[in-house]
Design a protein around this motif. Sequence first.
Motif: not given
Length: 85
Positions: A33-37, A39, A43, A45
């Motif tokens: 999953p793409t890191l929350r930081q 944008t 979704g 990576s």
Amino acid sequence: MRETYQLLAFDSTHAAIAAERALKTRMPVTVMPTLRQITAACGISLRIEDGDGPALDGALKDGLVPPGAYRRYRVEDGVPVLSGC
């Protein structure tokens, strides 16, 4: 001990899957999953271990992933820093 790795983030799932197929011929690639930081990403990576950075450089230089399809980050202890694409 610090955890450091390379991360490719994509705007489309299709681009992420195509990149995974292309890159895994040259190095181990992990879908994550793409890191929350980060944008403006789909979704998904790709994680590439830091030791495989030179192989990733070569694969990107060879055009295995179209230049506009991803953003490249170096992640150190969970903190992503945008690097050259």
